[in-house]
Design a protein around this motif. Structure first.
Motif, PDB file in Angstrom:
ATOM      1  N   SER A 100       0.825  -1.217   0.000  1.00 13.76           N
ATOM      2  CA  SER A 100       0.000   0.000   0.000  1.00 13.76           C
ATOM      3  C   SER A 100       0.854   1.260   0.000  1.00 13.76           C
ATOM      4  CB  SER A 100      -0.914   0.005   1.234  1.00 13.76           C
ATOM      5  OG  SER A 100      -0.136  -0.086   2.415  1.00 13.76           O
ATOM      6  N   LEU A 120       3.015   7.558   2.061  1.00 19.87           N
ATOM      7  CA  LEU A 120       2.035   6.943   2.959  1.00 19.87           C
ATOM      8  C   LEU A 120       2.028   5.436   2.805  1.00 19.87           C
ATOM      9  CD1 LEU A 120      -0.839   5.823   1.599  1.00 19.87           C
ATOM     10  CD2 LEU A 120      -1.350   8.242   1.446  1.00 19.87           C
ATOM     11  N   CYS A 179      -0.655   2.083   4.325  1.00 16.34           N
ATOM     12  CA  CYS A 179      -1.902   1.756   5.016  1.00 16.34           C
ATOM     13  C   CYS A 179      -1.668   0.455   5.782  1.00 16.34           C
ATOM     14  CB  CYS A 179      -3.042   1.583   4.012  1.00 16.34           C
ATOM     15  SG  CYS A 179      -3.279   3.042   2.995  1.00 16.34           S
ATOM     16  N   THR A 201      -2.819  -2.408   8.814  1.00 15.38           N
ATOM     17  CA  THR A 201      -3.952  -3.021   9.518  1.00 15.38           C
ATOM     18  C   THR A 201      -4.064  -2.489  10.940  1.00 15.38           C
ATOM     19  OG1 THR A 201      -3.415  -5.052   8.343  1.00 15.38           O
ATOM     20  CG2 THR A 201      -5.011  -5.240  10.131  1.00 15.38           C
ATOM     21  N   THR A 202      -5.262  -2.052  11.304  1.00 20.57           N
ATOM     22  CA  THR A 202      -5.487  -1.579  12.670  1.00 20.57           C
ATOM     23  C   THR A 202      -5.205  -2.708  13.661  1.00 20.57           C
ATOM     24  OG1 THR A 202      -7.226  -0.145  11.837  1.00 20.57           O
ATOM     25  CG2 THR A 202      -7.175  -0.491  14.208  1.00 20.57           C
ATOM     26  N   THR A 215       1.812  -1.905  13.271  1.00 22.25           N
ATOM     27  CA  THR A 215       1.059  -0.644  13.259  1.00 22.25           C
ATOM     28  C   THR A 215       1.212   0.060  14.599  1.00 22.25           C
ATOM     29  OG1 THR A 215      -0.531  -1.808  11.867  1.00 22.25           O
ATOM     30  CG2 THR A 215      -1.210   0.355  12.729  1.00 22.25           C
ATOM     31  N   HIS A 251      -1.374  10.431  11.196  1.00 21.46           N
ATOM     32  CA  HIS A 251      -2.013   9.161  10.843  1.00 21.46           C
ATOM     33  C   HIS A 251      -3.496   9.265  11.115  1.00 21.46           C
ATOM     34  CE1 HIS A 251      -2.257   7.699  15.077  1.00 21.46           C
ATOM     35  NE2 HIS A 251      -1.148   8.377  15.215  1.00 21.46           N
ATOM     36  N   HIS A 258      -7.983  -0.013   8.454  1.00 19.49           N
ATOM     37  CA  HIS A 258      -6.557   0.304   8.348  1.00 19.49           C
ATOM     38  C   HIS A 258      -6.252   1.687   8.948  1.00 19.49           C
ATOM     39  CE1 HIS A 258      -6.175  -3.245   5.949  1.00 19.49           C
ATOM     40  NE2 HIS A 258      -4.922  -2.998   5.648  1.00 19.49           N
ATOM     41  N   VAL A 301      -4.002   4.913   7.989  1.00 24.90           N
ATOM     42  CA  VAL A 301      -3.197   5.548   6.951  1.00 24.90           C
ATOM     43  C   VAL A 301      -2.098   6.347   7.655  1.00 24.90           C
ATOM     44  CG1 VAL A 301      -3.182   7.110   4.972  1.00 24.90           C
ATOM     45  CG2 VAL A 301      -5.237   5.747   5.471  1.00 24.90           C
TER      46      VAL A 301
END
Ligand code: FMN
Length: 157
Positions: free
Chosen positions: A27, A39, A41, A43-44, A49, A111, A117, A119
């Protein structure tokens, strides 16, 4: 989305407790030249992350055509992605993938959560690159890019 061909990169960060984390991504997008922004993206809730947003710094390594095994290694959930990998921290104190086509060291500029997701916009602080061919991803498979070496680059950004 899988009909859009991309390169393959690994986002790496050192969590506030010092643990190294990394995640394979496709991404990656170049955002701005002045200032230099990019940037990714993520995964939350993924470990990488949390490490990126928690530390406020991260690195992006662009993988070469010979590094499909690295892409697979950093895509396995729940494993120590760095186990047995001779990954150098360098002066910036961030782990990066050895032998990658380029490394970009970034501060998190901002962010935002978008669906499932996050970003992450990064401001590039350092970079280095080396010659080689890129690894590509298309239709859910790794592939290679047929470069037209006889032609000079049309654009460079
Ligand atoms: C080619 C490829 C591209 C991927 N791109 C992304 C991406 O852009 N963002 C993302 O969150 N996960 C992406 N993934 C999945 C993550 O690499 C995978 O979920 C990873 O193990 C998560 O890291 P974690 O162990 O820190 O949770 C991709 C996987 C592959 C194989």
């Amino acid at each position: 989305m899988s009909r859009f061909a991309t390169g393959v990169a690994v986002v790496t960060a050192r969590a506030p407790d010092g643990t190294r984390h990394g995640m394979t991504v496709n991404s990656f997008t170049s955002v701005s030249l002045d200032p230099p922004l990019l940037l990714v993206c993520l995964t939350t809730g993924a470990r990488s992350t949390e490490a990126v947003t928690g530390a406020g710094r991260f690195a992006v390594s662009f993988l070469s055509a010979r590094q499909q095994h690295i892409a697979l290694r950093f895509a396995r959930r729940g494993e120590d992605h760095f186990a047995g990998l001779p990954a150098d921290d360098g002066e910036h104190s961030l782990p990066v993938v050895p032998g990658a086509l380029a490394h970009l060291v970034c501060d998190v500029d901002r962010h935002l959560v978008a669906g499932d997701h996050v970003v992450v916009v990064g401001r590039v602080r350092e970079m280095c690159d080396r010659p080689g061919e890129p690894l590509a991803f298309f239709g859910g498979r790794f592939t290679e890019v047929a470069l037209q070496h006889e032609e000079a680059p049309l654009w460079s950004f």
